[in-house]
Design an enzyme around this catalytic site. Structure first.
Site, PDB file in Angstrom:
ATOM      1  N   ARG A   1       0.863  -1.193   0.000  1.00  0.00           N
ATOM      2  CA  ARG A   1       0.000   0.000   0.000  1.00  0.00           C
ATOM      3  C   ARG A   1       0.892   1.234   0.000  1.00  0.00           C
ATOM      4  NH1 ARG A   1      -1.911   0.489   6.378  1.00  0.00           N
ATOM      5  NH2 ARG A   1       0.145   0.095   7.216  1.00  0.00           N
TER       6      ARG A   1
ATOM      7  N   GLU B   1      -1.871   8.093   5.799  1.00  0.00           N
ATOM      8  CA  GLU B   1      -0.432   8.252   6.035  1.00  0.00           C
ATOM      9  C   GLU B   1       0.352   8.488   4.746  1.00  0.00           C
ATOM     10  OE1 GLU B   1       0.746   4.893   8.464  1.00  0.00           O
ATOM     11  OE2 GLU B   1       0.093   5.940  10.273  1.00  0.00           O
TER      12      GLU B   1
ATOM     13  N   CYS C   1       8.907   8.970  -5.302  1.00  0.00           N
ATOM     14  CA  CYS C   1       8.881   8.203  -6.548  1.00  0.00           C
ATOM     15  C   CYS C   1       9.896   8.816  -7.509  1.00  0.00           C
ATOM     16  CB  CYS C   1       7.474   8.268  -7.118  1.00  0.00           C
ATOM     17  SG  CYS C   1       7.326   7.589  -8.774  1.00  0.00           S
TER      18      CYS C   1
ATOM     19  N   CYS D   1      10.042   8.123 -10.903  1.00  0.00           N
ATOM     20  CA  CYS D   1       9.636   7.811 -12.282  1.00  0.00           C
ATOM     21  C   CYS D   1       9.933   9.003 -13.189  1.00  0.00           C
ATOM     22  CB  CYS D   1       8.153   7.451 -12.311  1.00  0.00           C
ATOM     23  SG  CYS D   1       7.072   8.884 -12.183  1.00  0.00           S
TER      24      CYS D   1
ATOM     25  N   CYS E   1       7.908  12.140 -12.299  1.00  0.00           N
ATOM     26  CA  CYS E   1       8.357  12.861 -11.099  1.00  0.00           C
ATOM     27  C   CYS E   1       9.666  13.593 -11.373  1.00  0.00           C
ATOM     28  CB  CYS E   1       8.539  11.893  -9.928  1.00  0.00           C
ATOM     29  SG  CYS E   1       6.975  11.333  -9.240  1.00  0.00           S
TER      30      CYS E   1
ATOM     31  N   GLU F   1      -5.262   7.399  15.377  1.00  0.00           N
ATOM     32  CA  GLU F   1      -5.014   5.977  15.619  1.00  0.00           C
ATOM     33  C   GLU F   1      -4.150   5.820  16.860  1.00  0.00           C
ATOM     34  OE1 GLU F   1      -3.151   3.755  12.461  1.00  0.00           O
ATOM     35  OE2 GLU F   1      -4.325   4.769  10.927  1.00  0.00           O
TER      36      GLU F   1
ATOM     37  N   GLU G   1      -1.659  -7.837   9.437  1.00  0.00           N
ATOM     38  CA  GLU G   1      -2.016  -7.154  10.684  1.00  0.00           C
ATOM     39  C   GLU G   1      -2.915  -8.001  11.580  1.00  0.00           C
ATOM     40  OE1 GLU G   1      -3.255  -3.253   9.308  1.00  0.00           O
ATOM     41  OE2 GLU G   1      -1.215  -2.524   9.618  1.00  0.00           O
ATOM     42  N   LYS G   2      -2.924  -9.306  11.335  1.00  0.00           N
ATOM     43  CA  LYS G   2      -3.872 -10.149  12.074  1.00  0.00           C
ATOM     44  C   LYS G   2      -3.538 -10.260  13.558  1.00  0.00           C
ATOM     45  CE  LYS G   2      -1.681 -14.530  10.631  1.00  0.00           C
ATOM     46  NZ  LYS G   2      -0.628 -13.942   9.779  1.00  0.00           N
TER      47      LYS G   2
HETATM   48  C1  GAL Z   1      -0.841   2.829  10.839  1.00  0.00           C
HETATM   49  C2  GAL Z   1      -1.720   2.648   9.615  1.00  0.00           C
HETATM   50  C3  GAL Z   1      -2.824   1.652   9.863  1.00  0.00           C
HETATM   51  C4  GAL Z   1      -2.262   0.400  10.505  1.00  0.00           C
HETATM   52  C5  GAL Z   1      -1.520   0.786  11.764  1.00  0.00           C
HETATM   53  C6  GAL Z   1      -0.922  -0.372  12.496  1.00  0.00           C
HETATM   54  O1  GAL Z   1       0.374   3.399  10.560  1.00  0.00           O
HETATM   55  O2  GAL Z   1      -2.298   3.876   9.227  1.00  0.00           O
HETATM   56  O3  GAL Z   1      -3.474   1.354   8.640  1.00  0.00           O
HETATM   57  O4  GAL Z   1      -1.417  -0.225   9.614  1.00  0.00           O
HETATM   58  O5  GAL Z   1      -0.465   1.629  11.428  1.00  0.00           O
HETATM   59  O6  GAL Z   1      -0.228   0.048  13.651  1.00  0.00           O
END
Ligand code: GAL
Length: 698
Positions: free
Chosen positions: A129, A168, A173, A175, A178, A324, A372-373
């Site tokens: 991503r 985030e 890049c 390319c 850019c 987050e 991320e499980k």
């Molecule tokens: C952040 C991200 C989330 C997730 C999280 C895990 O940096 O925006 O999507 O990956 O970390 O800690």
């Protein structure tokens, strides 16, 4: 966005809500219902759990592009339609994301130019991503289309209170698009005059003279990293290109509803982007905070998080969102230790103490598969509310409801700390001093001030050196190696108008092009302001320690020690105790009008910083918010920090205990309302990882 009223003396009290239509703390999480589409009973269960967790918000759609546009131009909004309605019916709000943080496969297959190119010139394949080209017209076009569809469909949905743009932003890049855009940026910057660029970049060095803009390549291991001016401009360009990309993302959102606030989630001190440049495009700032708690130095973890909370509040000079955090552990630290009981609530309240109007988590429900499980979440794989972590989240939610009147209030600070990404970039590039940027430790050096001031019960603003300084009693400018013309003028004018300024070693070494100042340094007129001239800079090996004498005490010198000459009007407050510069000034002050300019020529130990700040706070009349509880060193007991918010009529005092033991009894100096118990207190003792929110009238 400000609700303004007046107190009994006619003084303006203003609360600034992120969204005045929802003047409450937001308590929620990233939520990815598309991962559970095959078993929709989970969705209803999630609504039940959301309410039980005392959550009132879900951040939806961050990585949902493949769900809502499964093939080019074919849109299917059935999942978000249903989810947004469910959240609304359950009494929740939504922060809706644009999906550009990860793209669907079809997009990369149809338009390979959207894929990023590495510094070595290799185009990445589809995957992961956050790896798209910000210049690509195809990517911008596709993002605009999907954002327009989302905005038209949901901007007026009753649950939607704001936009979470992408996820985030970061990376660079190389390319062809850019590289050409970079050349275009330089053509504009240097008035299409390659001669000007050659002088700014000092390219006669090693025969690197350019004869045409078309010869310029971004710095990379395959090209050239020796031209420091080029390195700086590349980083500036990457920032501008990313901001420009975000601006294009925001346009359709604002077209649909100009009043719905936008943010993007930032990453503490991500080095690749100058976050100050996002200021104008954000309605409110938000960030993702994942400190390494319980790793031995709680104070260090707390002050790093506190520093970034302060930065994000100051970025928009209003409450920010903790977009987050993890309720337990992450999955990307070297050791992913769960937060101990109490720590989750404490770290959430820490954000609120520093001005956050939200506590949000990654993630609501833990993924079953992919990388991320095993990351922490509000709801684990057991799928129930019967966990320690769930109960802790629910507790935070209930506390936020109890202290809801704090939402929208301000953090007032008399002390500012100056932070500048461009300075950090230039400093890290500098091959003098110590080569390894971790020895220069720019951010770490700044965190030390946050740490000491938190322990003194003093709020701190973290702002840019070119920002307005006039309201501060004390301004601290550590390691301002790159000093722009505007910064130089700003500092001089601040002191001339009566301000107290503390600057430290490296100040005024290079200009905006990373060219060393010619003549006396600190440059930009700062050597006159401080009344000192820097002659040499000593560097100490890790096992070496120098000494300075200050206030009849001897303190350690680590890493860097500049040798100064006094050059008119300055007094030495501390002198070196050893080496060939023994007896020369290590800390100086020069008075100008009502102002004072202090120059600290060396890296001091923490006890030196404590001693110096104690003196400067006393001199400038800055008071602790918990002064009765200070010990003989002028600090709160170990592990305790204190911060305040205010509505102009009341003070909301947040006291936290970051240690795993009962705190000492802290005298409050007057009676205050404990907002959580409803009791009136005149002293306080906090349990391990405990905190209190106290209220009193001004
Ligand atoms: C952040 C991200 C989330 C997730 C999280 C895990 O940096 O925006 O999507 O990956 O970390 O800690």
């Amino acid at each position: 966005m400000a609700a303004v009223s007046q107190d009994k003396n006619g003084k303006e009290i203003s609360r600034r809500y992120v969204n005045p239509d929802f003047p409450h703390f937001v308590h929620g999480a990233d939520y990815n219902p598309e991962q559970w589409k095959h078993d929709r009973t989970i969705w209803d269960e999630d609504m039940r759990l959301m309410r039980l967790a005392n959550c009132n918000e879900m951040t939806v759609g961050i990585f949902s592009w493949a769900e809502i546009e499964p093939s080019e131009g074919t849109f299917d909004f059935s999942v978000p339609d249903e989810i947004l309605d469910k959240i609304h019916r359950a009494g929740g709000k939504v922060i809706l994301a644009t999906p550009s943080g990860a793209r669907p496969r079809w997009l990369a297959e149809a338009y390979p130019e959207v894929l990023r190119v590495s510094p070595e010139g290799q185009r990445y394949a589809f995957g992961e991503r956050h790896n798209h080209c910000y210049t690509s017209p195809a990517y911008r076009e596709k993002v605009k289309t999907v954002n327009t569809m989302l905005a038209r469909r949901y901007a007026s949905h009753p649950a939607v209170i704001g936009w979470h743009v992408s996820n985030e932003y970061g990376g660079e890049c190389f390319c062809p698009l850019c590289r050409e855009a970079f050349r275009e940026y330089l053509r504009k910057k240097f008035d299409n005059d390659i001669g000007k660029l050659n002088i700014a970049y000092w390219t006669a060095f090693w025969s690197h003279t350019y004869t045409d803009f078309s010869q310029i390549e971004p710095p990379s291991p395959l090209t050239d990293r020796s031209i420091h001016g080029l390195n700086l401009d590349w980083r500036r360009f990457v920032t501008l290109q990313t901001v420009d990309f975000m601006r294009a993302e925001v346009e359709p959102l604002k077209e649909a509803d100009p009043s719905k606030p936008v943010t993007t989630n930032m990453m503490c001190g991500y080095e690749g982007l100058d976050y100050f440049k996002f200021r104008d495009i954000l309605d409110f700032a938000s960030w993702d905070s994942y400190p390494q708690w319980h790793s031995g130095d709680q104070e260090a973890a707390a002050s790093e998080a506190g520093f970034w909370h302060d930065f994000y509040r100051c970025l928009k000079n209003r409450p920010f969102f903790l977009m987050e955090s993890t309720p337990s552990m992450v999955n990307w630290h070297p050791y992913n230790k769960p937060k101990r009981p109490g720590m989750d609530v404490l770290s959430s309240l820490q954000a609120v103490a520093h001005g956050s109007d939200s506590v949000q988590y990654f993630q609501f429900r833990k993924s079953r598969g992919s990388c991320e499980k095993l990351h922490g979440a509000v709801v684990g794989h057991d799928g129930t509310e019967h966990t320690r972590v769930f109960r802790s989240v629910a507790k935070t939610g209930s506390i936020l409801k109890t202290i809801d009147e704090v939402c929208g209030t301000a953090v007032k600070s008399d002390v500012a700390l100056l932070l500048d990404w461009e300075n950090m970039w230039a400093l890290n590039d500098a091959q003098g001093y110590a080569r390894d940027p971790s020895v220069k430790n720019y951010f770490g050096t700044l965190y030390a001030y946050e740490s000491v001031l938190s322990r003194m019960g003093v709020n701190l603003d973290v702002i840019h050196p070119e920002d307005d300084l006039s309201s501060y009693r004390l301004v601290i400018a550590p390691m301002l190696y790159l000093t722009t013309e505007k910064t130089g003028r700003n500092l001089i004018s601040y002191v001339n108008h009566g301000g107290t300024l503390l600057a430290t070693y490296f100040a005024g070494t290079v200009d905006e092009n990373d060219l060393c100042f010619f003549g006396k340094t600190p440059g930009r007129g700062l050597h006159e302001l401080f009344g000192v001239e820097r002659e040499e800079t000593d560097v100490l090996y890790p096992d070496q320690t120098g000494k300075v004498l200050f206030e009849d005490r001897v303190f350690d010198v680590k890493d860097f020690a500049e040798v100064l000459k006094l050059s008119g009007g300055a007094d030495a407050l501390a002198v070196y105790e050893d080496d060939f510069y023994k007896g020369t000034p290590a800390l100086t002050v020069k008075k100008t009008g009502n102002g004072s300019a202090y120059y600290q020529a060396f890296r001091g130990s923490k006890d030196f910083t404590e001693e110096l700040l104690k003196r400067l706070l006393r001199k400038t009349g800055v008071r602790s918010c918990l002064k009765e509880a200070m010990n003989e060193r002028g600090l709160l007991p170990d592990g305790i920090s204190a911060h305040t918010r205010t509505d102009g009529k009341h003070v909301y005092l947040f006291v936290g205990n970051y240690e795993d033991r009962q705190s000492d009894v802290l005298p409050l100096g007057k009676e205050m309302l404990d907002m959580l118990s409803g009791e009136i207190l005149s002293e306080l003792s906090l349990p391990p990882f405990g905190f209190a929110v106290l209220k009193y009238g001004i």
